[in-house]
Design a protein around this motif. Structure first.
Motif, PDB file in Angstrom:
ATOM      1  N   GLN A  40      65.039  36.364  96.816  1.00  0.00           N
ATOM      2  CA  GLN A  40      64.095  35.215  97.166  1.00  0.00           C
ATOM      3  C   GLN A  40      63.348  34.858  95.616  1.00  0.00           C
ATOM      4  OE1 GLN A  40      63.480  33.987 100.138  1.00  0.00           O
ATOM      5  NE2 GLN A  40      64.921  35.360 100.999  1.00  0.00           N
ATOM      6  N   PRO A  41      62.980  33.527  95.682  1.00  0.00           N
ATOM      7  CA  PRO A  41      62.335  33.161  94.324  1.00  0.00           C
ATOM      8  C   PRO A  41      60.905  33.433  94.554  1.00  0.00           C
ATOM      9  CG  PRO A  41      62.718  31.182  95.968  1.00  0.00           C
ATOM     10  CD  PRO A  41      63.422  32.499  96.550  1.00  0.00           C
ATOM     11  N   PRO A  42      60.434  33.923  93.177  1.00  0.00           N
ATOM     12  CA  PRO A  42      59.007  34.400  93.200  1.00  0.00           C
ATOM     13  C   PRO A  42      58.086  33.322  93.401  1.00  0.00           C
ATOM     14  CG  PRO A  42      59.934  34.191  90.979  1.00  0.00           C
ATOM     15  CD  PRO A  42      61.115  33.897  91.875  1.00  0.00           C
ATOM     16  N   THR A  43      57.216  33.285  94.082  1.00  0.00           N
ATOM     17  CA  THR A  43      55.899  32.729  94.244  1.00  0.00           C
ATOM     18  C   THR A  43      54.708  32.853  93.361  1.00  0.00           C
ATOM     19  OG1 THR A  43      54.943  34.076  96.040  1.00  0.00           O
ATOM     20  CG2 THR A  43      56.774  32.229  96.668  1.00  0.00           C
ATOM     21  N   VAL A  44      53.888  31.908  93.043  1.00  0.00           N
ATOM     22  CA  VAL A  44      52.779  31.761  92.165  1.00  0.00           C
ATOM     23  C   VAL A  44      51.855  32.797  92.365  1.00  0.00           C
ATOM     24  CG1 VAL A  44      50.765  30.594  91.141  1.00  0.00           C
ATOM     25  CG2 VAL A  44      52.974  29.285  91.433  1.00  0.00           C
ATOM     26  N   ASP A  45      51.712  33.198  93.881  1.00  0.00           N
ATOM     27  CA  ASP A  45      50.723  34.195  94.078  1.00  0.00           C
ATOM     28  C   ASP A  45      50.991  35.712  93.584  1.00  0.00           C
ATOM     29  OD1 ASP A  45      52.539  33.834  96.278  1.00  0.00           O
ATOM     30  OD2 ASP A  45      51.470  35.332  97.213  1.00  0.00           O
ATOM     31  N   GLU A  76      56.243  38.476  88.332  1.00  0.00           N
ATOM     32  CA  GLU A  76      55.623  39.241  89.321  1.00  0.00           C
ATOM     33  C   GLU A  76      55.381  40.675  88.764  1.00  0.00           C
ATOM     34  OE1 GLU A  76      59.782  39.510  89.676  1.00  0.00           O
ATOM     35  OE2 GLU A  76      58.698  38.187  89.777  1.00  0.00           O
ATOM     36  N   ALA A 153      60.702  40.545  93.153  1.00  0.00           N
ATOM     37  CA  ALA A 153      59.967  39.549  94.127  1.00  0.00           C
ATOM     38  C   ALA A 153      60.473  39.454  95.316  1.00  0.00           C
ATOM     39  CB  ALA A 153      60.306  38.083  93.378  1.00  0.00           C
ATOM     40  N   SER A 154      61.644  39.662  95.703  1.00  0.00           N
ATOM     41  CA  SER A 154      61.890  39.693  96.960  1.00  0.00           C
ATOM     42  C   SER A 154      61.487  40.727  97.919  1.00  0.00           C
ATOM     43  CB  SER A 154      63.574  39.727  97.205  1.00  0.00           C
ATOM     44  OG  SER A 154      64.106  38.621  96.465  1.00  0.00           O
ATOM     45  N   GLN A 157      57.344  40.274  98.582  1.00  0.00           N
ATOM     46  CA  GLN A 157      57.315  39.190  99.323  1.00  0.00           C
ATOM     47  C   GLN A 157      57.472  39.678 100.811  1.00  0.00           C
ATOM     48  OE1 GLN A 157      58.685  35.039  98.520  1.00  0.00           O
ATOM     49  NE2 GLN A 157      59.333  35.718  96.726  1.00  0.00           N
ATOM     50  N   THR A 161      54.963  40.135 103.750  1.00  0.00           N
ATOM     51  CA  THR A 161      55.000  39.255 104.893  1.00  0.00           C
ATOM     52  C   THR A 161      55.177  40.026 106.317  1.00  0.00           C
ATOM     53  OG1 THR A 161      56.394  37.654 103.784  1.00  0.00           O
ATOM     54  CG2 THR A 161      56.573  37.567 106.057  1.00  0.00           C
TER      55      THR A 161
END
Length: 403
Positions: A40-45, A76, A153-154, A157, A161
């Motif tokens: 999964q692509p990393p997110t800013v948070d 991350e 990152a995956s 996340q 979640t």
């Protein structure tokens, strides 16, 4: 002869039928398990949310793929703390070289090993204490792993979640040579039969499974547990810590990470036999009743079936045919058929780019009695040394310990 063989068949079947029912219940839970973790692509948070801790002791020959894999993780990862226990083979030099291209790497030497600690949890504990308090997650990674892009990152996340506090991953194994392909799957199946497939949550804390090769924990949970203190004397510190966390109410997961994590654990079948067998019984994380109960279960569903199938088949062919013998033959036929079918189910857990000796994988059920015997040996022995350290009965490092 007929009376004796029938009595043996009746006794064995009486032991195997409950074990078979338990095995089916565990395996059927796999239908509801979480799917394999995918990139999964990393997110800013996620920026700077993870501190990675890598314990090392004389890992120069195999650590480079791990260092390179961690470098490929993105923003991350706040820092990568390599906790070295005074290696003498140039491990530290490899880490220092990695620092030249990735300033997130930090090399530290842990304090001398206390008398009541095992080396690996001590190194992880020191890494946790040295990590930035701004990181929400601590990720323990072993030096023999090969992290793939987007692993961290995956993992974070998915943990966020799903609301997990502690997650570890089952990797994809890299094997070389027929002997490894023959023995290692049999050893792996002993874990799958006892604890079910990765991705299926355990029913209670005592059945929690974990893998310290990739071990993600919320900082707040580690603070609550006083770091790795509860696992300080354990040679299976990953399972010990995960079960203690579950007992304290944490949500603990063990997921399929074959698409994001590879590992080349041991070089050769002798190293495999010694390394995997060291803690495969998980006695440091279980009661004596659990340890021997699991061994009896494995004997019934994995160690005996192929031998029993051949024995009862020969008796039936010889004309000794009784209902009990036919029942025993049927039960063991089912167990052996399940075991061979299981090979297809776990094929994704192995890297097949190098197929040298892969043919022996399909013969690994023949190694099942050997694998169960290895767990028996581990059950009656306390490890005396590991990674160059020699431990005494009280967990005191001996004078031979150069740590």
């Amino acid at each position: 002869m007929t009376v004796v063989s029938s009595a043996i068949a009746l006794l064995l079947t009486a032991l195997q039928l409950p074990a078979l029912a338990l095995l089916l219940a565990r395996l059927l839970k796999g239908a509801r398990r979480l799917p394999a973790l995918t990139p999964q692509p990393p997110t800013v948070d996620l920026v700077g949310q993870v501190s990675v801790v890598v314990p090392t002791l004389n890992e120069a020959a195999r650590i480079q793929p791990c260092l390179d894999g961690l470098t490929r993780q993105t923003y991350e990862v706040r820092e990568v703390i390599v906790v070295d226990s005074r290696s003498t083979d140039g491990t530290g030099d490899r880490v220092k070289a990695q620092q030249q291209t990735d300033p997130r790497f930090r090399l530290m030497t842990d304090d001398p090993l206390p008398a009541d600690w095992v080396g690996r949890p001590w190194a992880l504990h020191n890494g946790f204490l040295a990590s930035s308090v701004r990181s929400r997650w601590i990720l323990g990674v072993d030096a023999d792993t090969r992290p793939q892009p987007a692993l961290v990152a995956s993992l974070v996340q998915m943990a966020d979640t799903k609301g997990y506090d502690l997650v570890s991953l089952a990797p994809q194994f890299i094997l070389k040579g027929a002997a490894e392909w023959w023995l290692q799957p049999a050893l792996l199946v002993t874990l799958l039969y006892r604890f079910g497939a990765a991705g299926a949550d355990a029913d209670n804390p005592e059945r929690v499974m974990a893998n310290g090769q990739c071990f993600l924990v919320r900082r707040s949970l580690l603070e609550q547990l006083d770091g790795y203190h509860c696992a300080r004397q354990s040679f299976c510190d990953d399972v010990t810590l995960a079960r203690e966390a579950a007992r304290q109410g944490a949500k603990v997961g063990f997921w399929d990470g074959a698409k994001l994590l590879q590992v080349r654990m041991y070089d050769g079948v002798a190293d495999l036999w010694e390394g995997w067998g060291r803690s495969l019984d998980l006695k440091d994380a279980a009661t004596s009743a659990q340890k021997w109960g699991d061994l009896a279960f494995l004997l019934a569903v994995q160690g005996i079936p192929l031998l029993a199938l051949v024995t009862f088949g020969c008796l039936l062919v010889a004309g000794i045919q009784t209902p009990v013998l036919w029942l025993a033959f049927g039960v063991n036929s089912l167990l052996v058929a399940m075991r061979f079918a299981f090979l297809a189910a776990i094929l994704s857990a192995y890297d097949r780019q190098s197929r040298q000796g892969f043919w022996a994988y399909w013969l690994s059920p023949v190694a099942d009695p050997v694998a169960v015997f290895r767990i028996f040996l581990s059950s009656i022995r306390t490890p005396k040394q590991w990674r160059g350290r020699v431990y005494g009965q009280s967990m005191d490092p001996s004078p031979a310990d150069t740590r």
